[in-house]
Write a protein that holds these residues in place. Structure first.
Motif, mmCIF file in Angstrom:
data_model
loop_
_atom_site.group_PDB
_atom_site.id
_atom_site.type_symbol
_atom_site.label_atom_id
_atom_site.label_comp_id
_atom_site.label_asym_id
_atom_site.label_seq_id
_atom_site.Cartn_x
_atom_site.Cartn_y
_atom_site.Cartn_z
ATOM 1 N N THR A 83 0.856 -1.193 0.000
ATOM 2 C CA THR A 83 0.000 0.000 0.000
ATOM 3 C C THR A 83 0.887 1.237 0.000
ATOM 4 O OG1 THR A 83 -0.117 0.287 2.397
ATOM 5 C CG2 THR A 83 -1.681 -1.252 1.416
ATOM 6 N N ARG A 84 0.257 2.378 -0.224
ATOM 7 C CA ARG A 84 1.044 3.612 -0.176
ATOM 8 C C ARG A 84 0.187 4.781 0.262
ATOM 9 N NH1 ARG A 84 -2.168 6.550 -3.217
ATOM 10 N NH2 ARG A 84 -2.232 6.180 -5.434
ATOM 11 N N PHE A 85 0.876 5.776 0.829
ATOM 12 C CA PHE A 85 0.251 7.069 1.121
ATOM 13 C C PHE A 85 1.017 8.043 0.223
ATOM 14 C CE2 PHE A 85 0.243 10.936 3.999
ATOM 15 C CZ PHE A 85 -1.045 11.319 3.654
ATOM 16 N N ALA A 86 0.261 8.842 -0.542
ATOM 17 C CA ALA A 86 0.910 9.632 -1.594
ATOM 18 C C ALA A 86 0.509 11.102 -1.527
ATOM 19 C CB ALA A 86 0.555 9.044 -2.957
ATOM 20 N N PRO A 87 0.938 11.804 -0.496
ATOM 21 C CA PRO A 87 0.526 13.206 -0.354
ATOM 22 C C PRO A 87 1.287 14.152 -1.283
ATOM 23 C CG PRO A 87 2.033 12.634 1.405
ATOM 24 C CD PRO A 87 1.823 11.371 0.608
ATOM 25 N N SER A 88 0.674 15.292 -1.545
ATOM 26 C CA SER A 88 1.354 16.365 -2.275
ATOM 27 C C SER A 88 1.806 17.388 -1.232
ATOM 28 C CB SER A 88 0.388 17.033 -3.256
ATOM 29 O OG SER A 88 -0.079 16.070 -4.168
ATOM 30 N N PRO A 89 3.075 17.764 -1.257
ATOM 31 C CA PRO A 89 3.577 18.677 -0.216
ATOM 32 C C PRO A 89 3.220 20.135 -0.502
ATOM 33 C CG PRO A 89 5.361 18.000 -1.661
ATOM 34 C CD PRO A 89 4.143 17.286 -2.153
ATOM 35 N N ILE A 102 6.018 11.002 -2.457
ATOM 36 C CA ILE A 102 5.801 12.445 -2.443
ATOM 37 C C ILE A 102 5.395 12.887 -3.851
ATOM 38 C CG2 ILE A 102 6.840 14.697 -1.941
ATOM 39 C CD1 ILE A 102 6.559 12.863 0.503
ATOM 40 N N GLU A 103 4.166 13.350 -3.979
ATOM 41 C CA GLU A 103 3.625 13.723 -5.292
ATOM 42 C C GLU A 103 3.844 15.218 -5.514
ATOM 43 O OE1 GLU A 103 -0.165 11.740 -6.086
ATOM 44 O OE2 GLU A 103 1.113 9.995 -6.352
ATOM 45 N N ASP A 104 5.066 15.514 -5.943
ATOM 46 C CA ASP A 104 5.502 16.912 -6.022
ATOM 47 C C ASP A 104 5.801 17.346 -7.459
ATOM 48 O OD1 ASP A 104 7.658 15.245 -6.331
ATOM 49 O OD2 ASP A 104 9.029 16.429 -5.125
ATOM 50 N N SER A 134 1.159 14.658 -15.524
ATOM 51 C CA SER A 134 -0.090 15.063 -14.881
ATOM 52 C C SER A 134 -0.315 14.123 -13.710
ATOM 53 C CB SER A 134 -1.249 14.907 -15.874
ATOM 54 O OG SER A 134 -1.320 13.548 -16.260
ATOM 55 N N TYR A 135 -1.250 14.476 -12.860
ATOM 56 C CA TYR A 135 -1.580 13.582 -11.747
ATOM 57 C C TYR A 135 -1.933 12.190 -12.273
ATOM 58 C CZ TYR A 135 -4.555 11.113 -8.533
ATOM 59 O OH TYR A 135 -5.119 10.103 -7.792
ATOM 60 N N HIS A 136 -2.835 12.133 -13.276
ATOM 61 C CA HIS A 136 -3.314 10.828 -13.751
ATOM 62 C C HIS A 136 -2.163 9.952 -14.262
ATOM 63 C CE1 HIS A 136 -7.327 12.183 -13.225
ATOM 64 N NE2 HIS A 136 -7.281 13.080 -14.189
ATOM 65 N N SER A 172 1.235 10.264 -13.739
ATOM 66 C CA SER A 172 2.304 9.912 -12.810
ATOM 67 C C SER A 172 1.819 8.937 -11.728
ATOM 68 C CB SER A 172 2.960 11.158 -12.213
ATOM 69 O OG SER A 172 2.003 12.091 -11.836
ATOM 70 N N VAL A 173 0.585 9.086 -11.292
ATOM 71 C CA VAL A 173 0.097 8.178 -10.246
ATOM 72 C C VAL A 173 -0.040 6.753 -10.812
ATOM 73 C CG1 VAL A 173 -2.431 8.325 -10.469
ATOM 74 C CG2 VAL A 173 -1.433 8.245 -8.228
ATOM 75 N N THR A 174 -0.467 6.656 -12.056
ATOM 76 C CA THR A 174 -0.645 5.339 -12.671
ATOM 77 C C THR A 174 0.707 4.667 -12.893
ATOM 78 O OG1 THR A 174 -2.611 6.176 -13.797
ATOM 79 C CG2 THR A 174 -1.677 4.130 -14.636
ATOM 80 N N THR A 205 -5.016 2.737 -1.478
ATOM 81 C CA THR A 205 -5.992 3.269 -0.525
ATOM 82 C C THR A 205 -5.911 4.788 -0.624
ATOM 83 O OG1 THR A 205 -4.408 3.365 1.278
ATOM 84 C CG2 THR A 205 -5.645 1.342 1.071
ATOM 85 N N ARG A 206 -7.047 5.418 -0.836
ATOM 86 C CA ARG A 206 -7.069 6.879 -0.944
ATOM 87 C C ARG A 206 -8.500 7.363 -0.760
ATOM 88 N NH1 ARG A 206 -5.385 6.952 -7.273
ATOM 89 N NH2 ARG A 206 -7.261 6.003 -8.132
ATOM 90 N N GLY A 207 -8.666 8.674 -0.679
ATOM 91 C CA GLY A 207 -9.972 9.254 -0.400
ATOM 92 C C GLY A 207 -10.967 9.030 -1.521
ATOM 93 N N ASP A 252 -12.769 11.047 -2.896
ATOM 94 C CA ASP A 252 -12.776 12.126 -3.889
ATOM 95 C C ASP A 252 -12.044 11.694 -5.159
ATOM 96 O OD1 ASP A 252 -10.479 12.079 -2.235
ATOM 97 O OD2 ASP A 252 -9.975 14.150 -2.733
ATOM 98 N N LEU A 253 -11.238 10.639 -5.068
ATOM 99 C CA LEU A 253 -10.507 10.176 -6.255
ATOM 100 C C LEU A 253 -11.135 8.931 -6.880
ATOM 101 C CD1 LEU A 253 -6.936 10.938 -4.913
ATOM 102 C CD2 LEU A 253 -8.125 12.094 -6.784
ATOM 103 N N PHE A 254 -12.314 8.563 -6.384
ATOM 104 C CA PHE A 254 -12.990 7.357 -6.900
ATOM 105 C C PHE A 254 -13.182 7.454 -8.421
ATOM 106 C CE2 PHE A 254 -16.527 4.659 -7.975
ATOM 107 C CZ PHE A 254 -16.412 3.557 -7.143
HETATM 108 N N1 GLU Z 1 -1.381 13.213 -4.264
HETATM 109 C C1 GLU Z 1 -2.803 13.098 -4.126
HETATM 110 C C2 GLU Z 1 -3.290 14.033 -3.050
HETATM 111 O O1 GLU Z 1 -2.518 14.507 -2.243
HETATM 112 C C3 GLU Z 1 -3.238 11.684 -3.759
HETATM 113 C C4 GLU Z 1 -3.035 10.761 -4.867
HETATM 114 C C5 GLU Z 1 -3.504 9.326 -4.679
HETATM 115 O O2 GLU Z 1 -3.580 8.839 -3.545
HETATM 116 O O3 GLU Z 1 -3.755 8.686 -5.695
HETATM 117 O O4 GLU Z 1 -4.472 14.310 -3.030
#
Ligand code: GLU
Length: 281
Positions: free
Chosen positions: A7-13, A43-45, A190-192, A194-196, A208-210, A212-214
């Protein structure tokens, strides 16, 4: 044999972490721990304007204080432009990308209002069928972004599905987003995209994520199919809300982990505030 859960947690700083982030990070952490798996921090920077190294450092400190540990080295997206460029090149060679010269204002005036969340208006396709000469001429005076030719991409990929922990099998419907932007001049991904790419490169098996990204997962599923990447399982969690029902946001200064810590809360207190009071770390 079942593969190890990753799993991962992927925040943007882009600011200090708040309670919503703590919940999201703990959800990913515990999903890995319960399965005897691995937990990653990414780190999604990619956005150099909004992301700041000082916030990346702060989030390491805050997550450590909260009691989390993760594998090193941490992947910083800003250091992996070549991986995203390679993925873009594959899509370009497949004939699925085109340069778009429209300004936001032009698109806003022409586009149909978007039904989906905050994804912006659906692009009306103005630049999709420009001739090579027209493209060359426009490129002299205007910057461009790269858009996915959604209809072609969907035709190529066929019917797609992904698995959500709460909803079960979901049929992907990326077409409703129209020709999404996959790279910009100032941010050449882009987010789409790089995350993929990253979830695949890092071997993430459970995203696992919020919630809002469903909806965005439909786009990610399409990119996986086009780029021949594996499809992880997904677990979209509810977003924490404050007493008035509003989503936590970076503007809620009093609920940052930093200010809670300064106000004398312990890591255990904060974990309990987001429903992980029983967790022993
Ligand atoms: N970096 C995104 C954010 O901070 C989350 C991306 C993800 O979990 O897919 O909202």
């Amino acid at each position: 044999m079942e593969a190890t859960t990753v799993t991962r947690f992927a925040p943007s700083p882009t600011g200090l972490l708040h309670l919503g982030h703590a919940f999201s990070a703990l959800t990913a952490y515990c999903a890995a721990r319960e399965a005897g798996g691995r937990f990653l921090l990414r780190i999604e920077d990619i956005d150099p304007v909004r992301c700041k190294p000082v916030f990346a450092q702060a989030l390491f400190d805050d997550l450590r204080w909260l009691g989390l540990t993760w594998e090193e080295p941490v992947r910083f997206q800003s250091a992996h432009g070549a991986d995203y460029a390679a993925a873009l090149e594959i899509l370009r060679e497949m004939g699925l990308l085109y340069p778009c010269f429209c300004t936001r204002k032009e698109i806003g005036a022409l586009a149909a209002p978007q039904e989906n969340d905050d994804a912006g208006p659906v692009y009306p396709g103005t630049c999709r069928d420009l001739s090579a000469q027209a493209r060359e001429a426009l490129a002299q005076t205007r910057p461009h972004v790269w858009r996915l030719d959604m209809a072609r991409a969907c035709a190529r990929a066929g019917a797609l599905f992904w698995h959500d922990a709460a909803k079960g099998e979901v049929r992907a419907d990326p077409a409703r987003f129209g020709d999404v932007v996959l790279a910009r001049k100032d941010v050449p991904t882009s987010y789409h995209l790089s995350v993929t790419v990253d979830d695949a490169l890092q071997g993430v098996t459970c995203v696992t994520r919020g919630e809002d990204l469903f909806a965005a997962t439909d786009i990610h599923r399409l990119l996986q199919a086009l780029l021949c990447l594996p499809t992880p399982r997904y677990r979209h969690h509810a977003l924490l809300r404050d007493a008035t029902g509003r989503r936590f946001a970076k503007r809620d200064k009093a609920l940052t982990l930093r200010s809670l810590r300064e106000a004398g809360k312990t890591p255990r207190d904060v974990r309990a505030m987001v429903g992980f009071g029983d967790l022993s770390l």
